[in-house]
Structure formats: C-alpha cells, structure tokens
Design an enzyme around this catalytic site. Structure first.
Site, short mmCIF file in Angstrom:
data_model
loop_
_atom_site.label_atom_id
_atom_site.label_comp_id
_atom_site.label_asym_id
_atom_site.label_seq_id
_atom_site.Cartn_x
_atom_site.Cartn_y
_atom_site.Cartn_z
N HIS A 9 30.42 29.15 39.43
CA HIS A 9 29.57 29.10 40.44
C HIS A 9 29.75 29.50 41.95
O HIS A 9 30.89 28.95 42.33
CB HIS A 9 28.69 27.95 40.04
CG HIS A 9 29.50 26.71 40.64
ND1 HIS A 9 29.23 26.26 41.85
CD2 HIS A 9 30.28 26.07 39.67
CE1 HIS A 9 30.27 25.25 41.89
NE2 HIS A 9 30.89 25.08 40.80
N HIS A 18 39.82 42.89 41.79
CA HIS A 18 39.96 42.98 40.38
C HIS A 18 40.37 41.53 39.97
O HIS A 18 41.44 41.18 40.42
CB HIS A 18 41.10 44.14 39.90
CG HIS A 18 41.28 44.22 38.72
ND1 HIS A 18 42.39 45.01 38.29
CD2 HIS A 18 40.73 43.57 37.64
CE1 HIS A 18 42.65 44.76 36.79
NE2 HIS A 18 41.58 43.86 36.24
#
Ligand SMILES: CC(C)(COP(=O)(O)OP(=O)(O)OC[C@H]1O[C@@H](n2cnc3c(N)ncnc32)[C@H](O)[C@@H]1OP(=O)(O)O)[C@@H](O)C(=O)NCCC(=O)NCCS
Length: 203
Positions: free
Chosen positions: A126, A135
């Site tokens: 979150h 990446h």
C-alpha cells in the site's frame, strides 16, 4: 491494432499477459529481428508497419533505459497490460505502457508510473510511489510507503522494508534486503543491502 515493440523473451511474457485477457497481439515490431515469428505472432520491422500513431502499443523490452529511449521515439497509444491473475486494488493508479504479470499483487493507493514492469509474483504494498520505467522483478517485495525513483531495477526476490526512499536508476541485486534509503545510481547487494558501486547516468 495491438503491437508489442520488441520480440524479446520479455515480449513473450507480455504477449501471454494479453492472451490472459483475450487481447489479440497483431504483431511484434522489432528493427533487429532475429526471427520472423514468435509465439505464433509475426515479427515485423517498423518500416514494414508504417504509422502506429492510432494503435495500441506496449514496449516489451526488459532493459529500463532502452524502454525509456524507445518511449520517447514512438508516438502511439501506450496500453496497460494486466494479467487476469494479478491482484490490483481498485485504488491503484497505473500509467500507460506498464505491464503487470501473473501473480503480482499491488495494494491500496499505490501509484505506478509509465512503462513499468511489475513481474511475476512481485508484491507492491500500500501507499507506494513507483516512478516511470521501474522494474520490480519476480518475487520481489516492496512493503508499504516505499518510494522508488525513475528507472530503478529491483532484482528478483529482493525485499524493501517500509518507508524507504530509493533513488532513480538504482540497481538492487537479487535477494537483497533494503533497510536504508538508497541514493540515485547506486548498485546494492546483500542482506542488509550494501552499496557496491555507482552506475554512470546512461549505464
Ligand atoms: C547486483 C547485480 C546487478 C550485480 O551485477 P554486476 O554489476 O555484474 O556485479 P558482479 O557480478 O561483478 O558482482 C560484484 C560483487 O557483488 C556480488 N554480488 C553480485 N550480485 C549479488 C547478489 N545478488 N547478492 C549478493 N552479492 C552479489 C558478487 O559476488 C561480487 O562480489 P565480490 O566483488 O566480492 O566478488 C547482479 O548480480 C544481480 O543481482 N542482478 C539482478 C538480476 C535479476 O534479478 N534480474 C531479474 C530479471 S527478471
């Protein structure tokens, strides 16, 4: 039309992410093609295909710097590809060109930039903020409130503890455990993560 730019191994995985949502890939575009066909899809050069300005495109190249360079040269509609078996909160913001592989989990109110890769089984918890061209490799875990700068590559199986700020164009080694903020261009390995060198700007 839907095109994948780059007939690479990563391109194969992106194609199968789209397959999972029944999105047809019309062709791989590759200006240095090593084959004429990949996974049953034609590989063509950009001169063969002509204008793609109104088409859907994903740049399916794993290298963050090359992906960035190409994204500046291509004019097209950059799509988001999300595997049907990825779990992404409805509150997550994702920009165009980003690919989310099978088993990835992205939790509440995280923001992901453009042309990112959230690879197989990676977890982005979150309230994280990921810059463009980031990446996150397979099985890496980015815990809550982490900030990651543009172009950073988090290696496979790495873990970042909460509230960490990681700079731009950082490389985090496979299996590293990041417990401190990391400056731009650093290469970090081990548990706890230690900086072993710095990359140059275009490396
Ligand atoms: C971190 C990394 C980029 C370093 O690559 P490199 O610049 O070529 O560095 P080297 O292989 O020369 O290694 C430099 C030193 O770091 C060590 N090292 C390299 N990677 C390491 C890792 N993941 N964990 C612990 N130590 C590592 C090497 O043993 C070497 O140590 P030494 O100087 O004591 O011999 C690379 O090893 C790595 O982990 N890449 C991640 C790849 C990945 O996850 N790809 C996902 C594809 S989807």
């Amino acid at each position: 039309m839907m095109y994948l730019f780059g007939a690479s191994g990563h391109g194969k995985v992106v194609k199968e992410v789209l397959d999972s949502k029944n999105v047809k890939v019309d062709a791989f575009i590759d200006d240095k093609p090593l084959k004429k066909e990949q996974l049953g899809v034609s590989v063509v050069s950009s001169s063969q295909i002509g204008s793609i300005i109104n088409d859907q495109v994903i740049i399916s190249i794993g290298n963050n710097l090359i992906r960035k360079d190409l994204s500046k040269k291509i004019t097209a509609n950059f799509s988001i590809a999300k595997h049907k078996e990825a779990t992404v909160s409805k509150t997550v913001e994702i920009k165009g060109g980003t690919v989310i592989m099978a088993g990835a989990v992205i939790n509440a109110e995280t923001k992901i930039g453009k042309h990112c890769i959230i690879n197989s089984n990676a977890v982005v918890e979150h309230d994280c903020i990921l810059g463009d061209y980031v990446h996150i490799s397979p099985n890496a875990t980015i815990t809550g409130n982490t900030i990651i700068g543009e172009g950073t590559h988090v290696g496979t199986g790495a873990t970042v503890i909460p509230n960490i700020v990681i700079g731009k164009w950082v490389t985090i080694g496979a299996g590293a455990v990041i417990i401190k903020d990391i400056p731009d261009y650093a290469v970090v390995v081990g548990n706890p993560g230690k900086i072993i060198k710095y990359k140059k700007e275009n490396e």
